[in-house]
Each structure stands twice: as C-alpha cells, then as structure tokens.
Scaffold this motif. Structure first.
Motif, PDB file in Angstrom:
ATOM      1  N   TYR A 197       0.763  -1.103  -0.006  1.00 21.11           N
ATOM      2  CA  TYR A 197       0.050  -0.010   0.033  1.00 21.11           C
ATOM      3  C   TYR A 197       0.878   1.158   0.149  1.00 21.11           C
ATOM      4  N   LEU A 198       2.144   1.206  -0.105  1.00 20.50           N
ATOM      5  CA  LEU A 198       2.896   2.528  -0.303  1.00 20.50           C
ATOM      6  C   LEU A 198       2.746   3.270  -1.481  1.00 20.50           C
ATOM      7  N   PRO A 199       2.249   2.451  -2.648  1.00 16.29           N
ATOM      8  CA  PRO A 199       2.021   3.530  -3.707  1.00 16.29           C
ATOM      9  C   PRO A 199       1.015   4.339  -3.454  1.00 16.29           C
ATOM     10  N   VAL A 200       0.131   3.593  -2.517  1.00 18.82           N
ATOM     11  CA  VAL A 200      -1.219   4.696  -2.459  1.00 18.82           C
ATOM     12  C   VAL A 200      -0.674   6.057  -1.711  1.00 18.82           C
ATOM     13  N   VAL A 201       0.448   5.861  -0.729  1.00 17.60           N
ATOM     14  CA  VAL A 201       0.966   6.917  -0.088  1.00 17.60           C
ATOM     15  C   VAL A 201       1.531   7.975  -0.958  1.00 17.60           C
ATOM     16  N   GLU A 202       2.311   7.283  -1.981  1.00 15.28           N
ATOM     17  CA  GLU A 202       3.099   8.001  -2.957  1.00 15.28           C
ATOM     18  C   GLU A 202       2.317   8.472  -4.054  1.00 15.28           C
ATOM     19  N   SER A 203       1.348   7.788  -4.750  1.00 14.64           N
ATOM     20  CA  SER A 203       0.821   8.409  -6.047  1.00 14.64           C
ATOM     21  C   SER A 203      -0.762   8.229  -6.165  1.00 14.64           C
ATOM     22  N   ASN A 204      -1.327   7.502  -5.027  1.00 16.71           N
ATOM     23  CA  ASN A 204      -2.570   7.065  -5.116  1.00 16.71           C
ATOM     24  C   ASN A 204      -2.474   5.764  -6.230  1.00 16.71           C
ATOM     25  N   TYR A 205      -1.395   5.198  -6.544  1.00 11.80           N
ATOM     26  CA  TYR A 205      -1.077   4.061  -7.263  1.00 11.80           C
ATOM     27  C   TYR A 205      -1.382   4.659  -9.073  1.00 11.80           C
ATOM     28  N   LYS A 206      -1.252   5.839  -9.227  1.00 12.10           N
ATOM     29  CA  LYS A 206      -1.182   6.313 -10.436  1.00 12.10           C
ATOM     30  C   LYS A 206       0.154   6.306 -11.271  1.00 12.10           C
ATOM     31  N   THR A 207       0.237   5.633 -12.449  1.00 14.47           N
ATOM     32  CA  THR A 207       1.437   5.267 -13.059  1.00 14.47           C
ATOM     33  C   THR A 207       2.099   6.508 -13.750  1.00 14.47           C
ATOM     34  N   ASN A 208       1.335   7.592 -14.192  1.00 13.58           N
ATOM     35  CA  ASN A 208       1.742   8.642 -14.657  1.00 13.58           C
ATOM     36  C   ASN A 208       1.972   9.796 -13.710  1.00 13.58           C
ATOM     37  N   ALA A 209       1.751   9.650 -12.375  1.00 13.90           N
ATOM     38  CA  ALA A 209       1.710  10.784 -11.426  1.00 13.90           C
ATOM     39  C   ALA A 209       3.068  11.604 -11.663  1.00 13.90           C
ATOM     40  N   LYS A 210       3.165  12.807 -11.352  1.00 15.46           N
ATOM     41  CA  LYS A 210       4.167  13.639 -11.194  1.00 15.46           C
ATOM     42  C   LYS A 210       3.993  14.847 -10.170  1.00 15.46           C
ATOM     43  N   SER A 211       4.950  14.839  -9.254  1.00 11.16           N
ATOM     44  CA  SER A 211       4.789  15.575  -8.248  1.00 11.16           C
ATOM     45  C   SER A 211       5.610  17.056  -8.501  1.00 11.16           C
ATOM     46  N   ARG A 212       5.088  18.048  -7.695  1.00 14.24           N
ATOM     47  CA  ARG A 212       5.673  19.452  -7.737  1.00 14.24           C
ATOM     48  C   ARG A 212       7.300  19.312  -7.856  1.00 14.24           C
ATOM     49  N   SER A 213       7.756  18.286  -7.178  1.00 15.95           N
ATOM     50  CA  SER A 213       9.203  18.317  -6.950  1.00 15.95           C
ATOM     51  C   SER A 213      10.015  17.550  -8.120  1.00 15.95           C
ATOM     52  N   GLY A 214       9.157  17.066  -8.972  1.00 13.44           N
ATOM     53  CA  GLY A 214       9.599  16.573 -10.189  1.00 13.44           C
ATOM     54  C   GLY A 214       9.596  14.777 -10.071  1.00 13.44           C
ATOM     55  N   ALA A 215       9.121  14.253  -9.115  1.00 14.02           N
ATOM     56  CA  ALA A 215       9.200  12.771  -8.899  1.00 14.02           C
ATOM     57  C   ALA A 215       8.023  12.235  -9.661  1.00 14.02           C
ATOM     58  N   ILE A 216       8.232  11.227 -10.260  1.00 17.09           N
ATOM     59  CA  ILE A 216       7.767  10.735 -11.472  1.00 17.09           C
ATOM     60  C   ILE A 216       7.255   9.166 -11.168  1.00 17.09           C
ATOM     61  N   GLY A 217       6.137   8.742 -11.575  1.00 17.74           N
ATOM     62  CA  GLY A 217       5.526   7.516 -11.707  1.00 17.74           C
ATOM     63  C   GLY A 217       4.865   7.002 -10.372  1.00 17.74           C
ATOM     64  N   MET A 218       4.381   5.534 -10.361  1.00 21.37           N
ATOM     65  CA  MET A 218       3.615   5.003  -9.369  1.00 21.37           C
ATOM     66  C   MET A 218       4.477   5.063  -7.784  1.00 21.37           C
ATOM     67  N   TRP A 219       5.762   4.862  -8.103  1.00 18.66           N
ATOM     68  CA  TRP A 219       6.821   5.040  -7.023  1.00 18.66           C
ATOM     69  C   TRP A 219       7.440   6.263  -6.715  1.00 18.66           C
ATOM     70  N   GLN A 220       7.061   7.188  -7.543  1.00 18.40           N
ATOM     71  CA  GLN A 220       7.765   8.573  -7.287  1.00 18.40           C
ATOM     72  C   GLN A 220       9.025   8.742  -7.265  1.00 18.40           C
ATOM     73  N   PHE A 221       9.895   8.103  -8.213  1.00 14.93           N
ATOM     74  CA  PHE A 221      11.294   8.365  -8.256  1.00 14.93           C
ATOM     75  C   PHE A 221      11.814   9.604  -8.857  1.00 14.93           C
ATOM     76  N   MET A 222      12.569  10.335  -8.005  1.00 15.35           N
ATOM     77  CA  MET A 222      13.239  11.545  -8.421  1.00 15.35           C
ATOM     78  C   MET A 222      14.292  11.214  -9.662  1.00 15.35           C
ATOM     79  N   GLU A 223      14.701  12.297 -10.305  1.00 13.84           N
ATOM     80  CA  GLU A 223      15.617  11.988 -11.381  1.00 13.84           C
ATOM     81  C   GLU A 223      17.125  11.708 -10.641  1.00 13.84           C
ATOM     82  N   ASN A 224      17.258  12.330  -9.903  1.00 15.52           N
ATOM     83  CA  ASN A 224      18.642  12.072  -9.153  1.00 15.52           C
ATOM     84  C   ASN A 224      18.394  10.538  -8.213  1.00 15.52           C
TER      85      ASN A 224
END
Length: 460
Positions: A197-224
């Motif tokens: 259930y961690l992806p719910v916290v990260e992105s609500n399980y949205k595969t194309n989610a993008k945060s204001r800080s630039g994290a992308i995807g279901m698991w919200q990886f930053m570019e760095n």
C-alpha cells in the motif's frame, strides 16, 4: 406513557439490545415483569451497533439476573405504579460481570422505558453480535500500540469518511493489475506485506503521477534517485513503467533496510532520502521512528508518511471490520490473471522501432500496446540500446512476425528548435513528413514547439 425527544429514540433501541443480552435465557421471568414498564418506540432506520459483549452463562450470572429482576419489581412497587424517572447519565453502565455498553455523552435514558422482549430488538441484537464477531487482522510488523497512536488514527478516521473511503476504493480498484504484481514482488523478496500500500501514499497508484518536486511514476522516483535502479534517457523513462519501477522500488527499500536495520526508518528514508535520514539519526539519541517523530526530528511530510501507510494498510486488510467498502484483500488474489500477475511475452530489439507501426502490423489496439510499454516516451524503442517490448501473453510469435516486416527508424539528424520554427518548416527543410517527425518524437501535429527542444529527424 412517558414521552421522549425524537433525538433519543434511536439510542433507546441500542439500550434495549443491551437488556436483551442478559435476558435471552430468562424470557419466562422477564414476561412476568409488571406491565408498568412502557415500550419505547422503535425507529425503522438502521441503528449503529454499540459495543456489546455477551454475558457468560454461569450460575453466578443467572443469580445476578434474578436479583436484578427482583430489584426492578420492588422499585416498581415503591413507585406506586408510576414510571421511574431517574435517568442514567452518559458513561459506561455495568449490567453483569463481563458485559458493558457505552453510552454517548449526548444521550440519557430511563430504564423503565425499554421493552426488551421485542422481536425486532432480538433481530437487531443478532446482527450486532454477528458484526462483533468479525475479527481484526493484525498485519505482521504492525503492533496494536502503533495502530492506537494518534498519528495513525488521524489518517484512519480520514479514510473511513464517506468521501475518502470512496476515493481509496477507486485507487485500489483501478490499480488492480499493478497491485497484484506489487504484492507478488514484495512477497518474493520477503518484505513486510503492508508495503503493498506504499504506492497509495506515494501516488494513489497512478502510473503517470508527477509531483511538484519532479518525482514521477507510481513509486515517485526523482531523477537523481533513478540510478542504478532504472533507465532514464531521451527515449526511455522507466519510472513510468509500473512493473519495472516496482522492481526498482523493492531493491531500493531493501538497500534502505540494510543501511538502517529498521523497516519504519527504511520506509521514511524512501521519502526523505537515505542521506537526509543519516543526518537525522546523528541528532537522535534513539534509532527508532516513533522517537524521531515524537521529538520532531523528521520533516513534516516524512513524519506523516509512515502513519499514513499503517492506517491505509490496516483499513485495506480489515475493511469489513471497520465497515467500509473496499476491495477484499484476500478474495481479489484467489485467482491471479496473467496480466495482473505480471506475466507477458517480450520482443528484444537493438534499434528504434515504432510502437504504433508494430501495433498496426500485429493488428492489436495501439493504446493497449502503449499501456504495456509506457516507458518509451517518444513512441519508439531506443535507437542504439537493447529494449524489451512487452506484449500480451501468447503473442510472442505474432510479434516476431510483425517485427520482421518492419524497418527500424534511422536518425541521420537531430535538430534543436529555434524561434520561428514550426513542424511544417522543419519537415520542409529535411524533406520528410510532419507525421513522421511527430511519430518519432511522440508529439502532436498542432503542438507548439519549445525553443531549445531537440527533435529527432527520421531518414527519408
């Protein structure tokens, strides 16, 4: 008959059921009680269950029952036929040893107002006791003390509300095809099961989610934070691939656990970064997540990160216990569909092939092929590195046959957009079609070009 305010009628039935609890085995005696007791009106709407514990059927309990009934008869006689007006105030009433009922503060009631021989009340009591039999499953790695913490209860109460429980249900249902894979990956690596259930916290399980800080995807990886877990370049962004990003997240969480030797801290480090967590721990006297939280050593988002995960996991696993409508944690995994279990066929290529051309040649839906291969951001595989094209299970041969009929895309030129450029003017310059430029760069024909953007120009 004594009249009661309408707002109290709903609660009277709850009190009625509590009397039923210790009177079920003594109905013959109960019916002999004087007719001075007045039946309360029973509303037709659904009544919320109170906390009722069934009495123990032993000799002492029965003796206490008889004494209670005898005392009530005496009280009725002393009242000379008048109903008792003494009201019980808010709090907890002890009827028999081992059975209690909690009364909300806004209610009070008169014991003489209850007709506890009602058949309807018996039916309601049965439903209440059946509900109370629903067990609460304690997820391995999460303690009762942690579930009771106010930080966890805050999110549990939030997601039990009508609005947020509906949203949580939608998140979990829409992500079914990925959650099954996530659970399997976590189980195979012997990680805590609540990490599903961690992806719910990260992105609500949205595969194309993008945060204001630039994290992308279901698991919200930053570019760095991509390297060495995922591939990111001009043609591929594996952060958008739910299957590959899940494998990467599992590896990253394992690395964090090896570093901190504590799962809650490892999970918190996934949010704030391992480097930041190391600095935090240097200031702490204890290496414990709850210590860090209580002493306000964590960033605000990280302080809520683990409690939110615990609350969501608890609700998802114990939805029936909490009385909310969520996908069944167990039933949804009884039959694992191929797609939902992450089973596919793959094509291996070393040059750039158009996903849309492949879909046309294979005669399958383009959107479906793109959905299975979301990491190809330009609509094609990498022109110089090995790529795997994910196919529906059973289409390996069809894919190979289609690929043999296609020519890889060649890139003799790249072009950097300058002021005044348009797709039409660029296509005229290199004598290629606008559509071919759009296909290779995964853009639309009416798209406004950004100055400085690099376009790949196909061969004629």
């Amino acid at each position: 008959m004594q009249k009661y305010k309408k707002t109290k009628k709903r609660f009277l039935l709850i009190i009625l059921t509590s009397f039923l609890v210790f009177s079920l085995n003594a109905e013959a005696k109960i019916t002999s009680i004087k007719n001075e007791s007045v039946s309360a009106e029973i509303p037709s709407e659904e009544i919320p269950a109170s906390e009722v514990e069934l009495p123990k059927e032993d000799a002492s309990a029965k003796e206490t029952e008889e004494n209670a009934l005898s005392n009530e008869e005496t009280a009725d006689s002393e009242a000379a036929g008048e109903e008792s007006s003494e009201e019980v105030q808010s709090g907890q009433i002890d009827f028999l040893e081992g059975e209690t009922i909690t009364i909300p503060e806004e209610f009070s009631f008169s014991a003489a107002s209850v007709d506890y021989t009602s058949t309807l009340a018996s039916d309601i009591l049965k439903k209440i006791t059946e509900k109370n039999k629903i067990p609460h499953y304690l997820i391995p790695g999460i303690t009762e003390e942690e579930l009771a913490r106010p930080e966890v209860e805050k999110f549990r109460n939030l997601y039990m509300s009508e609005k947020w429980s509906a949203l949580l249900k939608a998140y979990l249902e829409s992500a079914m095809e990925y959650r099954l894979y996530v659970r399997k990956a976590i189980a195979d690596s012997e990680l805590p099961e609540y990490l599903e259930y961690l992806p719910v916290v990260e992105s609500n399980y949205k595969t194309n989610a993008k945060s204001r800080s630039g994290a992308i995807g279901m698991w919200q990886f930053m570019e760095n934070s991509v390297y060495p877990f995922l591939t990111l370049n001009d043609f591929v962004d594996e952060r958008l691939d739910p299957w590959k990003s899940t494998d990467a997240a599992v590896k990253k969480l394992i690395d964090n656990y090896k570093t901190f030797d504590d799962w809650y801290i490892a999970i918190a480090a996934y949010n704030c970064g391992a480097g930041a967590m190391k600095k935090i721990l240097k200031k702490a006297e204890e290496k414990d997540f709850w210590y860090l939280l209580d002493h306000k050593l964590l960033p605000a988002q990280t302080a809520e990160y683990v409690p939110k995960l615990i609350a969501i996991a608890d609700l998802a696993v114990n939805a029936e216990y909490y009385g909310i409508d969520l996908p069944s944690h167990n039933e949804e995994y009884e039959i694992l569909e191929n797609e939902k279990n992450g089973l596919y066929d793959y094509l291996t290529v070393n040059k750039a092939y158009s996903i849309s051309q492949l879909a046309t040649e294979m005669r399958i839906d383009l959107n479906e092929l793109k959905r299975l291969n979301p990491s190809f951001t330009r609509g094609m595989t990498h022109p110089a590195k090995t790529s795997l094209i994910r196919l529906p299970l059973g289409m390996q041969q069809s894919g190979e046959d289609a690929l043999a009929k296609l020519d890889p895309i060649e890139f003799p030129f790249t072009y950097k957009v300058v002021a005044g450029d348009s797709l039409w003017s660029i296509s005229r310059k290199y004598k290629v079609s606008v559509q071919s430029i759009c296909d290779i760069n995964n853009i639309k024909e009416n798209e406004i070009l950004k100055i400085g953007k690099t376009l790949y120009i196909p061969a004629k």
